[in-house]
Design an enzyme around this catalytic site. Structure first.
Site, PDB file in Angstrom:
ATOM      1  N   HIS A 102      96.560  52.893  19.422  1.00  0.00           N
ATOM      2  CA  HIS A 102      96.264  52.638  20.985  1.00  0.00           C
ATOM      3  C   HIS A 102      95.923  53.127  21.805  1.00  0.00           C
ATOM      4  O   HIS A 102      95.079  52.735  22.903  1.00  0.00           O
ATOM      5  CB  HIS A 102      96.772  51.351  20.756  1.00  0.00           C
ATOM      6  CG  HIS A 102      98.084  51.308  21.880  1.00  0.00           C
ATOM      7  ND1 HIS A 102      99.247  51.919  21.448  1.00  0.00           N
ATOM      8  CD2 HIS A 102      98.632  51.989  23.345  1.00  0.00           C
ATOM      9  CE1 HIS A 102     100.153  51.581  21.982  1.00  0.00           C
ATOM     10  NE2 HIS A 102      99.660  51.789  23.025  1.00  0.00           N
ATOM     11  N   ASP A 146     100.275  51.954  14.285  1.00  0.00           N
ATOM     12  CA  ASP A 146      99.351  52.512  15.667  1.00  0.00           C
ATOM     13  C   ASP A 146     100.166  54.265  15.450  1.00  0.00           C
ATOM     14  O   ASP A 146     100.430  54.547  16.413  1.00  0.00           O
ATOM     15  CB  ASP A 146     101.026  51.867  16.344  1.00  0.00           C
ATOM     16  CG  ASP A 146      99.935  51.823  17.752  1.00  0.00           C
ATOM     17  OD1 ASP A 146      99.148  52.091  17.863  1.00  0.00           O
ATOM     18  OD2 ASP A 146     100.996  51.925  18.588  1.00  0.00           O
ATOM     19  N   GLY A 164     101.816  53.703  29.755  1.00  0.00           N
ATOM     20  CA  GLY A 164     101.658  55.669  29.366  1.00  0.00           C
ATOM     21  C   GLY A 164     102.664  56.033  28.776  1.00  0.00           C
ATOM     22  O   GLY A 164     102.302  57.368  28.493  1.00  0.00           O
ATOM     23  N   ASN A 165     104.107  55.526  28.948  1.00  0.00           N
ATOM     24  CA  ASN A 165     104.634  56.304  28.036  1.00  0.00           C
ATOM     25  C   ASN A 165     104.084  56.631  26.777  1.00  0.00           C
ATOM     26  O   ASN A 165     104.479  57.109  25.619  1.00  0.00           O
ATOM     27  CB  ASN A 165     106.546  55.601  27.601  1.00  0.00           C
ATOM     28  CG  ASN A 165     106.922  55.799  28.903  1.00  0.00           C
ATOM     29  OD1 ASN A 165     107.695  55.004  29.914  1.00  0.00           O
ATOM     30  ND2 ASN A 165     107.712  56.845  28.832  1.00  0.00           N
ATOM     31  N   SER A 166     103.227  55.298  26.348  1.00  0.00           N
ATOM     32  CA  SER A 166     103.293  54.972  24.577  1.00  0.00           C
ATOM     33  C   SER A 166     102.806  56.827  24.206  1.00  0.00           C
ATOM     34  O   SER A 166     101.884  57.269  24.753  1.00  0.00           O
ATOM     35  CB  SER A 166     101.446  54.015  24.500  1.00  0.00           C
ATOM     36  OG  SER A 166     102.236  52.852  24.698  1.00  0.00           O
ATOM     37  N   THR A 173     106.321  53.068  21.165  1.00  0.00           N
ATOM     38  CA  THR A 173     104.749  52.642  20.699  1.00  0.00           C
ATOM     39  C   THR A 173     105.298  51.346  21.902  1.00  0.00           C
ATOM     40  O   THR A 173     104.105  50.503  21.821  1.00  0.00           O
ATOM     41  CB  THR A 173     105.216  52.106  20.039  1.00  0.00           C
ATOM     42  OG1 THR A 173     103.278  52.160  18.835  1.00  0.00           O
ATOM     43  CG2 THR A 173     105.792  51.783  19.088  1.00  0.00           C
ATOM     44  N   ALA A 174     106.064  50.693  22.054  1.00  0.00           N
ATOM     45  CA  ALA A 174     105.610  49.022  22.491  1.00  0.00           C
ATOM     46  C   ALA A 174     107.165  48.566  24.016  1.00  0.00           C
ATOM     47  O   ALA A 174     108.543  49.412  23.505  1.00  0.00           O
ATOM     48  CB  ALA A 174     105.476  48.047  21.388  1.00  0.00           C
ATOM     49  N   GLY A 212     101.999  44.780  -6.745  1.00  0.00           N
ATOM     50  CA  GLY A 212     100.522  43.903  -8.063  1.00  0.00           C
ATOM     51  C   GLY A 212     101.532  42.681  -8.388  1.00  0.00           C
ATOM     52  O   GLY A 212     101.143  42.312  -9.086  1.00  0.00           O
TER      53      GLY A 212
END
Length: 477
Positions: free
Chosen positions: A129, A159, A231-233, A249-250, A292
């Site tokens: 992202h 991500d 901004g840490n992402s 990430t979040a 499957g």
């Protein structure tokens, strides 16, 4: 006093990549105010507080500084730019076509973080992202150098994105075995929150194997209370040895991402990020396989009939002919309760587990059949994605599973990834990025069941699709 309602909302990691500078400015310029507390009675004179000692009983106080001196050169700031065309008429297609001269090109900028994981090849890991849709990406190193980054590949469902920068005097971080992490281990987050510059925060591992967070794809998160802010992402989560254990990430925040951290941060484990990176480095994309089967949740009314002690597991409702499941001997009525030792609680956790496995994986399944425990071993098979192999009327189109983030919002169906110009599918009106929700071929929920629905091809093939904000019927000729 009336209680305030509490809303716990997932701060989508996508909000971390960009933020408004004015929000930071206003926050810094607005002073905090508090009413002065009443002075307590003075019991004795209080001496002035002295500076903290550098040692206690001859032992130096512990410090993270030596470890961080090795780590911080491998953590970078990622600056992305995306050119967008803005019209005063917003998204109204008629007026945009009538007055194209009034539209203007704007540059949308966002900021995130990244980690150098291979100094020889110049590989930098970050979040999908952070660079999604970017036309230009640059990386600023800890020593102040800014280098243009080349996009290698990304995987929206985990991500994870991989970039490449010129391998000039780079410092890479060592990768740890994230499977060895335990709740309570100390960790340190390094990144560029709010664009203020490289920043370090510390905390512990609050949980491992976190999943079922809405709006995000396949999940196996490390949860931490180390501060993770916008901004840490894409930044680093490291252990006390200075090894990378995760990619930040979040986070959760009741007030949204701009309100900052409240101690609920999430990171992609290094083992998962490394597996995705290897596929991106070799082919630029991630290939996933399936066992499957179709499954459903085990309900309170059913679990005793399956011979279970509690209502959990993924009950098999269909086994696709020729699939890995059929070869392994899975049967309708089996209940999958664990895979490779990992607990399976429902159909969603089973789907999440499959999505995180490399295509060449071997799985050991714990199954209940007629109330008795059974172990089965199976591989994964890859579903063909070309339309011609499904039905001649789909020739020229390629398909993929819906992004997992959409599935977690309740969507089901198939994504059209591309349509060859002049092909049979194109002439019928099918377009890239269409989402097929239903078809006259029969019921389906994913690519495998979409293919299976053509076991008896319908005389007239009609697709119900979502395109943009509208739904349409497309007759395939």
């Amino acid at each position: 006093m009336r209680p305030l309602p509490t809303l716990i909302a997932l701060t989508a990691a996508a909000a971390f990549g960009g933020f408004a500078a004015t929000a930071l400015r206003d926050g810094l310029e607005t002073p905090a105010q508090a009413a002065p507390a009443a002075a307590p009675p003075i019991i004795a004179a209080v001496p002035n507080v002295a500076a903290l000692p550098t040692s206690v009983d001859g032992q130096a106080l512990p410090s993270l500084a030596p470890m961080l001196q090795r780590v911080t050169p491998s953590v970078v700031s990622v600056h992305s730019k995306q050119r967008v065309r803005v019209s005063p008429f917003g998204n109204d297609p008629m007026f945009r076509r009538m007055f194209p001269e009034l539209s203007q090109d704007r540059v949308r900028e966002s900021l995130g973080s990244g980690v150098i994981v291979d100094a020889q090849r110049g590989y930098v890991l970050t979040n999908h992202h952070v660079i999604e849709g970017a036309d230009d990406v640059s990386v600023t190193l800890a020593d102040g150098r800014t280098l243009k980054a080349e996009f290698v590949g990304s995987d929206a469902d985990t991500d994870v994105a991989l970039m490449k920068i010129p391998p000039q005097n780079l410092s890479a971080i060592a990768l740890a075995d994230s499977n060895a992490l335990r709740v309570g281990d100390f960790v340190v987050a390094v990144g560029n929150p709010f664009g203020v510059g490289q920043t370090v925060t510390s905390g512990i591992v609050s949980a491992v194997g976190r999943s079922n967070l809405p709006g995000i794809g396949f999940q196996n998160f490390i949860q931490t209370d180390a501060s993770i802010n916008p901004g840490n992402s894409g930044g680093a989560l490291v252990n006390l040895k200075g090894e990378l254990v995760g990619i930040n990430t979040a986070s959760f925040n009741p007030q949204g991402s701009m309100a900052g951290n409240i101690g609920l941060g999430f990171a992609i484990p290094t083992n998962l990020a490394s597996s995705v990176m290897q596929q991106l480095a070799s082919s630029g994309q991630v290939r996933r396989g399936i066992v499957g089967v179709e499954t459903q949740d085990v309900t309170e009314r059913e679990y005793r009939a399956f011979g279970l002690d509690e209502p959990r597991g993924a009950a098999v409702t269909r086994v696709y002919p020729g699939s890995a499941a059929a070869t392994a001997g899975l049967q309708v009525g089996d209940v999958i309760v664990a895979a490779n030792g990992q607990r399976i609680d429902d159909s969603e956790s089973w789907r999440n587990f499959q999505g995180l496995q490399p295509l060449n994986s071997q799985l050991t399944l714990d199954v209940r059949r007629d109330g008795k425990p059974l172990k089965l071993t199976t591989g994964l098979s890859e579903t063909r994605r070309d339309g011609q192999s499904i039905d001649p009327r789909l020739t020229g189109a390629n398909f993929a599973e819906l992004p997992e983030s959409l599935r977690r919002q309740g969507w089901s169906g198939v994504l059209v990834t591309d349509v060859a110009k002049g092909s049979r599918a194109a002439q019928s009106g099918l377009r890239q990025s269409d989402v097929i929700l239903a078809a006259s071929s029969g019921n389906f929920s994913d690519l495998t069941s979409f293919r299976a629905s053509f076991a008896r091809p319908p005389e007239q093939l009609v697709l119900r699709i979502v395109r943009g904000r509208g739904q349409y019927q497309v007759l395939m000729r």
